[in-house]
Design an enzyme around this catalytic site. Sequence first.
Site, PDB file in Angstrom:
ATOM      1  CB  VAL A 481      -0.946   0.019   1.379  1.00 30.88           C
ATOM      2  CG1 VAL A 481      -1.954   1.253   1.171  1.00 30.88           C
ATOM      3  CG2 VAL A 481      -1.793  -1.192   1.387  1.00 30.88           C
ATOM      4  CB  SER A 482       0.971   4.302  -2.020  1.00 29.97           C
ATOM      5  OG  SER A 482      -0.425   4.809  -1.659  1.00 29.97           O
ATOM      6  CG  ASP A 483      -1.814   4.953   2.669  1.00 26.82           C
ATOM      7  OD1 ASP A 483      -1.569   3.694   2.530  1.00 26.82           O
ATOM      8  OD2 ASP A 483      -3.081   5.569   3.293  1.00 26.82           O
ATOM      9  CB  CYS A 484       1.011   0.887   4.510  1.00 29.78           C
ATOM     10  SG  CYS A 484      -0.769   0.964   4.642  1.00 29.78           S
ATOM     11  CB  THR A 487       3.180   5.461   7.196  1.00 32.74           C
ATOM     12  OG1 THR A 487       2.094   6.623   6.576  1.00 32.74           O
ATOM     13  CG2 THR A 487       3.071   5.824   8.699  1.00 32.74           C
TER      14      THR A 487
END
Length: 759
Positions: A481-484, A487
Amino acid sequence: MWRLKVSEGGSPWLRSVNNLLGRQVWEFDPDLGTPEERADVEKARREFAEHRFERKHSSDLLMRMQFAKENCQKLDLLAVKRGEHEDVMGEAVWSSLKRAISRVCNLQAHDGHWPGDYAGLMFFLPGLIITLHVSGVLNTVLSSEHQKEMRRYIYNHQNEDGGWGLHIEGHSTMLGSSLNYVALRLLGEGPNGGDGCIENGRNWILDHGGATFTTSWGKFWLSVLGVFDWSGNNPVPPELLLLPYQLPFHPGRMSSYIRMVFIPMSYIYGKRFVGPVTPVVLELRSELYNDPYDEIDWNKARTQCAKEDMYYPRSSKLDMFWSFLHKFIEPVLLRWPGRKLREKALATSMRNVHYEDECTRYICFGGVPKALNILACWIEDPSSEAFKCHIARVYDYLWIAEDGMKMQIYDGSQVWDAGLTVEALVATDLVKELGPTLKRAHSFLKNSQLLDNCPRDFNRWYRHISKGGWTFTTADDGWQVSDCTATALKACLLLSRISPEIVGEPLEIDAQYDAVNCLMSLMNDNGGFSAFELVRSNTWLEHINPTEAFGRVMIEYPYVECTSSSIQCLALFKKLHPGHRKEEVENCISKGANFIESSQRSDGSWYGSWGICFTYATWFAVTGLVSAGRTLGNSATVRKACDFLLSKQLPSGGWGESYLSCHDEVYTNLKGNRPHGTHTAWAMIALIDAGQAERDPVPLHRAAKALLNLQLEDGEFPQQEIVGVFLQTAMISYSQYRNIFPIMALTGYRRRVLLAGNI
């Protein structure tokens, strides 16, 4: 008593790439706990039930009780003094932070992540119960204690009018009501059980037209059980998988989520599978409808949907299209020679199911695909290894709190919460004191990175690259997942600036490069970052959205939140490693910032796709733009965003946004204009990062006081209304947000407002 076990598992059918790191499973031990501890649990359950209509959320008290006992060594921060130039307000903020941080550290699991309730949707658990029932393993997989707690959960979240909603805060819907009513009956409740609750639920269903008015997903599950005829369903043709990939409506071009639902659903539909017709099934046929079961017009039922459920209405042209498939195409595919094509399509569907199971270690892409894949594997072969591996992973989805046992949206939110928590803790002036906590979290994140792409030719199975990325949950899940990824990598980069003696060795440089490569691969041509895959089709595909209850479901989209997370991470990476793919990194940051600017609404806000709602997305947008060099001083976009946030500040000084904002796409305050700790924190962080303290610090002082007034005696912030969302109407609980973001906000307020002299 129930006990949470972390990173454990003894089943020979469990598959893992990293020794089950992050796995969280609740087990019942009849001998566990003192009489006092058991009494405390019962008190928590009783108090939730008594206030269930005004407080929809549990506070995750069972886990907190367990961790209070296991993590009994308190983190003593009382000796850490306030800054030399801090006044009384500074002392209050510093004291609040120390209490909150101490509490968060004591809620960390031994493997480094922060477990918590990640549920909220009311149609996940019934699908699992139906699957286990028709496959004949309900009482084997779910103990009597599991079933008792599931009944407790469903009863606790029944609305006052007798129905059940799409989610725990939602108005009653036919999907939620029919499925939860059925679930209770399959869990052993009689037609008059639950002190009248069953009857109330049945009355709601019948008063709103009966179960023929449920959504397409509800019709599907009822058909599997045998209480709805398959002829009352719109087609879910597996033959779509046989079409050329170049066609814009090929499943490989749909959003990853809808694809992972469609494939096993199309197999089950194509088989017209119906479970055993048991006495309870026969009873349900008479309980769910106003007309005798044998007299129901199933063709008419095919297009019926209750107004309470209808979020994305179907056009008359779409109904005509479904009717054409139903009346002319399906009959051909059910008879020779068309049957040969159907058999080929079914085999293709199952090959896709097995590949997904292999890539996710039988966790699957969320609760709905999990139940569907279990059932598809059982239909294919009840004695198969695949079915046994699936059953071993059912428990990963079950979470218990004082409101009962629920099915989570995923098998947790481990990586996502750990990355955010690290970011919050690193920003404090307590890094040395927090060393053991940060070291455990660092180890968890490093060992949760995906080290390889999906096996063999992953493009053939419509998968994106995953090597170097992070999932939302655990490495075993396998879905980057991009935002995971952003982050988790950002957290590792922040920790790399601290002595390894305190937080452990940094993430290896090649692993950092792999993460950046995975992250940048998820940027679309317009500069926006998608979540799981690049955009593969056109928005017009939403016109054939068959779900009725959800929006923005058919294709992948670029998201403001994912774009912001990605460019924040890349900006920090560029600062630490300026020579690595310099032009590409700078291009991603620049294009990402431009995408965020172009997505701003006329009132200065952004619409949130993963959190509620305008507050969430505007916080992300502002922090992303700031990381790309925009501020209040040089960006009209940022100024407009800050003005929007300030216009929504409540008289109390806080912010509080309702989930109705997502549903209606109009900013809506919580009932009674109540402040919400998480929303207040999001707005504060955005304003502080943008430079509001230099322009006018008064709104920030008011917001900080609102947060301080919300804090509980034990240092935590209260569990308030729901804060997460996907598909516009599916609301999700993020139980760790209540502490993560107030800590972030108060830390920023202390450092950039109070200590900076912006009084």
